[in-house]
Design an enzyme around this catalytic site. Structure first.
Site, PDB file in Angstrom:
ATOM      1  N   MET A  30      -0.813  33.628  73.448  1.00 40.80           N
ATOM      2  CA  MET A  30      -0.021  33.235  74.612  1.00 40.80           C
ATOM      3  C   MET A  30      -0.438  31.842  75.090  1.00 40.80           C
ATOM      4  O   MET A  30      -0.114  31.427  76.203  1.00 40.80           O
ATOM      5  CB  MET A  30      -0.162  34.262  75.736  1.00 40.80           C
ATOM      6  CG  MET A  30       0.385  35.629  75.320  1.00 40.80           C
ATOM      7  SD  MET A  30       0.980  36.612  76.684  1.00 40.80           S
ATOM      8  CE  MET A  30      -0.496  36.816  77.637  1.00 40.80           C
ATOM      9  N   HIS A  34      -8.454  28.742  73.740  1.00 38.82           N
ATOM     10  CA  HIS A  34      -9.899  28.595  73.925  1.00 38.82           C
ATOM     11  C   HIS A  34     -10.574  28.918  72.593  1.00 38.82           C
ATOM     12  O   HIS A  34      -9.899  29.253  71.603  1.00 38.82           O
ATOM     13  CB  HIS A  34     -10.402  29.492  75.062  1.00 38.82           C
ATOM     14  CG  HIS A  34      -9.991  30.928  74.939  1.00 38.82           C
ATOM     15  ND1 HIS A  34     -10.406  31.737  73.912  1.00 38.82           N
ATOM     16  CD2 HIS A  34      -9.162  31.694  75.700  1.00 38.82           C
ATOM     17  CE1 HIS A  34      -9.893  32.938  74.052  1.00 38.82           C
ATOM     18  NE2 HIS A  34      -9.112  32.939  75.120  1.00 38.82           N
ATOM     19  N   GLY A  36     -12.085  31.406  71.521  1.00 42.62           N
ATOM     20  CA  GLY A  36     -11.752  32.726  70.953  1.00 42.62           C
ATOM     21  C   GLY A  36     -10.529  32.634  70.052  1.00 42.62           C
ATOM     22  O   GLY A  36     -10.525  33.132  68.914  1.00 42.62           O
ATOM     23  N   HIS A  37      -9.479  31.974  70.554  1.00 40.39           N
ATOM     24  CA  HIS A  37      -8.280  31.775  69.722  1.00 40.39           C
ATOM     25  C   HIS A  37      -8.612  30.930  68.487  1.00 40.39           C
ATOM     26  O   HIS A  37      -8.141  31.210  67.382  1.00 40.39           O
ATOM     27  CB  HIS A  37      -7.208  31.016  70.517  1.00 40.39           C
ATOM     28  CG  HIS A  37      -6.694  31.717  71.740  1.00 40.39           C
ATOM     29  ND1 HIS A  37      -6.871  31.215  73.010  1.00 40.39           N
ATOM     30  CD2 HIS A  37      -5.990  32.865  71.897  1.00 40.39           C
ATOM     31  CE1 HIS A  37      -6.292  32.010  73.887  1.00 40.39           C
ATOM     32  NE2 HIS A  37      -5.755  33.025  73.251  1.00 40.39           N
ATOM     33  N   LYS A 149     -11.532  41.494  71.306  1.00 43.03           N
ATOM     34  CA  LYS A 149     -11.586  41.523  72.769  1.00 43.03           C
ATOM     35  C   LYS A 149     -10.494  42.443  73.305  1.00 43.03           C
ATOM     36  O   LYS A 149     -10.688  43.154  74.274  1.00 43.03           O
ATOM     37  CB  LYS A 149     -11.415  40.112  73.306  1.00 43.03           C
ATOM     38  CG  LYS A 149     -11.959  39.950  74.681  1.00 43.03           C
ATOM     39  CD  LYS A 149     -11.101  39.230  75.570  1.00 43.03           C
ATOM     40  CE  LYS A 149     -10.208  39.485  76.486  1.00 43.03           C
ATOM     41  NZ  LYS A 149      -9.317  38.834  77.161  1.00 43.03           N
ATOM     42  N   ASP A 150      -9.333  42.417  72.653  1.00 37.11           N
ATOM     43  CA  ASP A 150      -8.225  43.305  73.018  1.00 37.11           C
ATOM     44  C   ASP A 150      -8.188  44.455  72.019  1.00 37.11           C
ATOM     45  O   ASP A 150      -7.256  44.584  71.217  1.00 37.11           O
ATOM     46  CB  ASP A 150      -6.913  42.513  73.023  1.00 37.11           C
ATOM     47  CG  ASP A 150      -6.951  41.371  74.025  1.00 37.11           C
ATOM     48  OD1 ASP A 150      -6.605  41.596  75.188  1.00 37.11           O
ATOM     49  OD2 ASP A 150      -7.381  40.253  73.659  1.00 37.11           O
ATOM     50  N   GLN A 153      -5.170  46.831  71.873  1.00 38.98           N
ATOM     51  CA  GLN A 153      -4.015  46.137  71.290  1.00 38.98           C
ATOM     52  C   GLN A 153      -4.153  46.039  69.772  1.00 38.98           C
ATOM     53  O   GLN A 153      -3.202  46.298  69.026  1.00 38.98           O
ATOM     54  CB  GLN A 153      -3.935  44.746  71.917  1.00 38.98           C
ATOM     55  CG  GLN A 153      -3.008  43.777  71.243  1.00 38.98           C
ATOM     56  CD  GLN A 153      -2.994  42.432  71.959  1.00 38.98           C
ATOM     57  OE1 GLN A 153      -2.509  42.325  73.069  1.00 38.98           O
ATOM     58  NE2 GLN A 153      -3.526  41.405  71.328  1.00 38.98           N
ATOM     59  N   VAL A 176     -15.375  36.412  71.080  1.00 41.12           N
ATOM     60  CA  VAL A 176     -16.146  35.192  71.319  1.00 41.12           C
ATOM     61  C   VAL A 176     -16.488  35.146  72.811  1.00 41.12           C
ATOM     62  O   VAL A 176     -15.627  35.393  73.669  1.00 41.12           O
ATOM     63  CB  VAL A 176     -15.339  33.944  70.905  1.00 41.12           C
ATOM     64  CG1 VAL A 176     -16.130  32.679  71.179  1.00 41.12           C
ATOM     65  CG2 VAL A 176     -14.964  34.038  69.434  1.00 41.12           C
ATOM     66  N   SER A 186      -8.019  33.316  78.538  1.00 43.49           N
ATOM     67  CA  SER A 186      -7.226  32.307  79.262  1.00 43.49           C
ATOM     68  C   SER A 186      -7.272  32.595  80.757  1.00 43.49           C
ATOM     69  O   SER A 186      -7.214  31.676  81.573  1.00 43.49           O
ATOM     70  CB  SER A 186      -5.784  32.326  78.773  1.00 43.49           C
ATOM     71  OG  SER A 186      -5.740  32.188  77.367  1.00 43.49           O
TER      72      SER A 186
HETATM   73  P1  AMP Z   1      -3.866  36.006  74.170  1.00 45.75           P
HETATM   74  O1  AMP Z   1      -3.487  34.561  74.076  1.00 45.75           O
HETATM   75  O2  AMP Z   1      -4.799  36.311  75.300  1.00 45.75           O
HETATM   76  O3  AMP Z   1      -2.681  36.924  74.077  1.00 45.75           O
HETATM   77  O4  AMP Z   1      -4.736  36.314  72.878  1.00 45.75           O
HETATM   78  C1  AMP Z   1      -4.273  35.992  71.595  1.00 45.75           C
HETATM   79  C2  AMP Z   1      -5.231  36.547  70.580  1.00 45.75           C
HETATM   80  O5  AMP Z   1      -6.532  36.003  70.808  1.00 45.75           O
HETATM   81  C3  AMP Z   1      -5.384  38.065  70.661  1.00 45.75           C
HETATM   82  O6  AMP Z   1      -5.485  38.592  69.352  1.00 45.75           O
HETATM   83  C4  AMP Z   1      -6.658  38.231  71.422  1.00 45.75           C
HETATM   84  O7  AMP Z   1      -7.323  39.447  71.136  1.00 45.75           O
HETATM   85  C5  AMP Z   1      -7.458  37.056  70.901  1.00 45.75           C
HETATM   86  N1  AMP Z   1      -8.539  36.704  71.820  1.00 45.75           N
HETATM   87  C6  AMP Z   1      -8.443  36.417  73.139  1.00 45.75           C
HETATM   88  N2  AMP Z   1      -9.665  36.195  73.671  1.00 45.75           N
HETATM   89  C7  AMP Z   1     -10.554  36.351  72.646  1.00 45.75           C
HETATM   90  C8  AMP Z   1     -11.977  36.264  72.550  1.00 45.75           C
HETATM   91  N3  AMP Z   1     -12.736  35.976  73.596  1.00 45.75           N
HETATM   92  N4  AMP Z   1     -12.535  36.499  71.351  1.00 45.75           N
HETATM   93  C9  AMP Z   1     -11.775  36.806  70.265  1.00 45.75           C
HETATM   94  N5  AMP Z   1     -10.437  36.897  70.301  1.00 45.75           N
HETATM   95  C10 AMP Z   1      -9.833  36.674  71.468  1.00 45.75           C
END
Ligand code: AMP
Length: 292
Positions: A30, A34, A36-37, A149-150, A153, A176, A186
């Site tokens: 989304m 960061h 993690g992404h 982290k999710d 999901q 991460v 985010s």
């Molecule tokens: P989001 O943009 O929050 O929908 O996340 C997109 C992808 O990044 C999803 O697969 C999340 O699980 C992953 N994600 C978000 N935060 C982290 C994190 N801290 N460590 C690893 N993956 C992450």
């Protein structure tokens, strides 16, 4: 890095790559990227030849009282971060291109939505699975990478792919964290300095539970009690749930035997934060959690 907004253009690009015998990797996000992404992008690169990253804030997965309109967005920044991480294609569809009409037919999480975040966010996972199904049809990846982290999901997506025969391999990559343990998100951008400091208690609580488990605590009441003990000392945090569940079914367990997913959600002010760890053998493995 090529940037594509048109869904049909996305599918054409991906088909073209595959015709050239290239393996297409996909990281749906989304945005407001960061580290993690970015690690998911690295992971996708290791598993494929061409990496597609999507940035799409999916309205379908936000409840009416949730933060869709104020969700952080910064496409220029996402563009440069994704490109610096050697993304080949940034897919940035506009909401009307993804949803010319509100979808009537949707993907439901079934019993996997009965636990953890499901009851707290009605309709959320239906929105997630529906958009991921659509994105899979638009990108047609060989492999897609999600973050642990999710965890709920990621498990649902594995099950969707298995149950509905999507021709894509799912990889789940480790969470991460910041140096104080807070899982990158985010939504951390919403936190005040005080809330940000308090939020570190979430991962500290999970770490305390892990220590307790390593020292022999196997009763879930004790393990969950360790988390509560740490988190409830922070007046700026409000726990929604802490639960120990089977990592494949998400059914609650009473004893930690084998891999157990210990997951929580809490509010810091208006900001909802989630985190989890695996107790048991899964801690060591990269892609082992929730493999059906
Ligand atoms: P989001 O943009 O929050 O929908 O996340 C997109 C992808 O990044 C999803 O697969 C999340 O699980 C992953 N994600 C978000 N935060 C982290 C994190 N801290 N460590 C690893 N993956 C992450």
């Amino acid at each position: 890095m090529i940037e594509i907004a048109d869904p049909r253009g996305m599918r054409a690009w991906s088909r073209d790559r595959r015709r050239a015998a290239r393996r297409v990797g996909f990281v749906p996000t989304m945005g407001y990227l960061h580290e993690g992404h970015l690690r998911l992008i690295d992971r996708a690169r290791r598993a494929s030849d061409d990496v597609v990253v999507s940035v799409f804030v999916n309205p379908l997965q936000f409840g009416p009282a949730e933060d869709f309109s104020r969700y952080p967005r910064d496409l220029p920044r996402d563009r440069s971060l994704a490109s610096a991480r050697r993304t080949d294609c940034l897919f940035v569809p506009a909401p009307p291109a993804v949803y010319p009409e509100l979808p009537v037919v949707r993907v439901l999480p079934g019993s996997l939505g009965d636990h953890l975040c499901g009851p707290w966010r009605p309709g959320h996972f239906e929105g997630v699975l529906t958009v991921v199904a659509k994105l899979f049809h638009l990108v047609e990846p060989d492999v897609a990478v999600f973050g642990r982290k999710d965890a709920q999901q990621a498990l649902m997506i594995r099950r969707m792919v298995a149950d509905l025969d999507f021709p894509v391999e799912i990889v789940v990559a480790p969470t991460v964290r910041e140096t104080d343990g807070l899982a990158l998100s985010s939504r951390n951008a919403y936190l005040t300095a005080e809330e940000r400091r308090a939020a570190a208690a979430l991962s500290r609580g999970l770490a305390a539970a892990h220590d307790g488990f390593k020292q022999g605590a196997t009763a879930v009441a004790d393990v969950v009690g360790e988390v509560r003990h740490v988190v409830e000392r922070e007046p700026l945090l409000r726990l929604e749930y802490v639960e120990a569940v089977d990592p494949n079914t998400l059914a609650p367990v009473t004893l930690v035997a084998g891999d157990t997913l210990l997951a929580l959600a809490a509010r810091a002010g208006a900001t909802r934060l989630i985190d989890n760890i695996v107790l048991g053998d899964g801690l060591a493995g990269d892609d082992r959690l929730d493999r059906p």
